[in-house]
Scaffold this motif. Structure first.
Motif, PDB file in Angstrom:
ATOM      1  N   SER A 148       0.834  -1.193   0.000  1.00  0.00           N
ATOM      2  CA  SER A 148       0.000   0.000   0.000  1.00  0.00           C
ATOM      3  C   SER A 148       0.872   1.247   0.000  1.00  0.00           C
ATOM      4  N   PRO A 149       0.414   2.282  -0.695  1.00  0.00           N
ATOM      5  CA  PRO A 149       1.191   3.519  -0.727  1.00  0.00           C
ATOM      6  C   PRO A 149       1.217   4.162   0.661  1.00  0.00           C
ATOM      7  N   PRO A 150       2.317   4.815   1.003  1.00  0.00           N
ATOM      8  CA  PRO A 150       2.415   5.401   2.344  1.00  0.00           C
ATOM      9  C   PRO A 150       1.460   6.562   2.572  1.00  0.00           C
ATOM     10  N   ASP A 151       0.963   7.189   1.499  1.00  0.00           N
ATOM     11  CA  ASP A 151       0.065   8.333   1.672  1.00  0.00           C
ATOM     12  C   ASP A 151      -1.405   7.937   1.662  1.00  0.00           C
ATOM     13  N   LEU A 180      -8.822  15.716   3.211  1.00  0.00           N
ATOM     14  CA  LEU A 180      -8.884  15.803   1.750  1.00  0.00           C
ATOM     15  C   LEU A 180      -8.848  17.242   1.255  1.00  0.00           C
ATOM     16  N   SER A 181      -9.249  18.198   2.074  1.00  0.00           N
ATOM     17  CA  SER A 181      -9.201  19.600   1.645  1.00  0.00           C
ATOM     18  C   SER A 181      -7.761  20.105   1.570  1.00  0.00           C
ATOM     19  N   ARG A 231      -6.198  10.202  -4.383  1.00  0.00           N
ATOM     20  CA  ARG A 231      -5.994   9.636  -3.056  1.00  0.00           C
ATOM     21  C   ARG A 231      -6.500   8.212  -3.022  1.00  0.00           C
ATOM     22  N   ARG A 232      -5.887   7.427  -2.179  1.00  0.00           N
ATOM     23  CA  ARG A 232      -6.296   6.033  -1.967  1.00  0.00           C
ATOM     24  C   ARG A 232      -6.652   5.863  -0.502  1.00  0.00           C
ATOM     25  N   ALA A 233      -7.490   4.880  -0.250  1.00  0.00           N
ATOM     26  CA  ALA A 233      -7.892   4.601   1.126  1.00  0.00           C
ATOM     27  C   ALA A 233      -7.788   3.107   1.385  1.00  0.00           C
ATOM     28  N   ILE A 234      -7.449   2.770   2.621  1.00  0.00           N
ATOM     29  CA  ILE A 234      -7.380   1.375   3.054  1.00  0.00           C
ATOM     30  C   ILE A 234      -8.324   1.220   4.231  1.00  0.00           C
ATOM     31  N   ILE A 239     -13.068   9.524  -3.363  1.00  0.00           N
ATOM     32  CA  ILE A 239     -11.990   8.536  -3.318  1.00  0.00           C
ATOM     33  C   ILE A 239     -12.503   7.266  -3.979  1.00  0.00           C
ATOM     34  N   ALA A 240     -11.948   6.965  -5.160  1.00  0.00           N
ATOM     35  CA  ALA A 240     -12.432   5.828  -5.929  1.00  0.00           C
ATOM     36  C   ALA A 240     -11.618   4.561  -5.665  1.00  0.00           C
TER      37      ALA A 240
END
Length: 142
Positions: free
Chosen positions: A57-60, A93-94, A102-105, A129-130
């Motif tokens: 997973s990406p760190p951001d 997100l703002s 952006r990605r979410a886990i 966030i898709a």
């Protein structure tokens, strides 16, 4: 023949350089061996899978945790309800550039309700966030 010992009245010297060397080695060992994890107040027992892959997973990526009792945690934030989670996600997100994706886990407890996972995924979709991933613990499936 009589051998005389030289008598000295000097006090013994304490050499601090080896002590400093040893302390630096200990500090370096502790820094290297310490794992850096984000602390969270919400413990999550992730469901297992048969195919274990390493965490790529990406760190951001945004990390949202869902506890077995339906509580939420976001990053280092403590236990939140749905409205607090939405407010924290909106605030985060703002601060992001408009063109940046952006990605979410989602890290949901194995005993968490399906409804709480769907609520979080719907909230992420409504915020734009898709790319959402669901975290699992590899090799623990029955």
């Amino acid at each position: 023949m009589r051998i005389r010992r030289a008598t000295t009245t000097e006090a013994p010297d304490i050499n601090l350089i080896p002590l400093i060397d040893v302390l630096l080695v200990i500090v370096i060992f502790l820094v290297v061996s310490t794992t850096f994890m984000q602390p969270s107040q919400l413990e999550v027992d992730l469901p297992g899978t048969q195919s274990a892959k390493e965490d790529t997973s990406p760190p951001d990526a945004l990390r949202i945790r869902i506890g077995r009792d339906g509580n939420y945690a976001f990053g280092a934030q403590g236990i939140l309800n749905e409205s607090q989670l939405r407010r924290e996600l909106t605030k985060t997100l703002s601060a992001v550039n408009a063109g940046e994706e952006r990605r979410a886990i989602v890290e949901a407890d194995a005993a968490a309700t399906h409804q709480s996972v769907v609520v979080v995924m719907d909230m992420l979709a409504s915020l734009g966030i898709a790319r959402v991933s669901i975290a699992t613990a590899g090799g623990k499936a029955p």
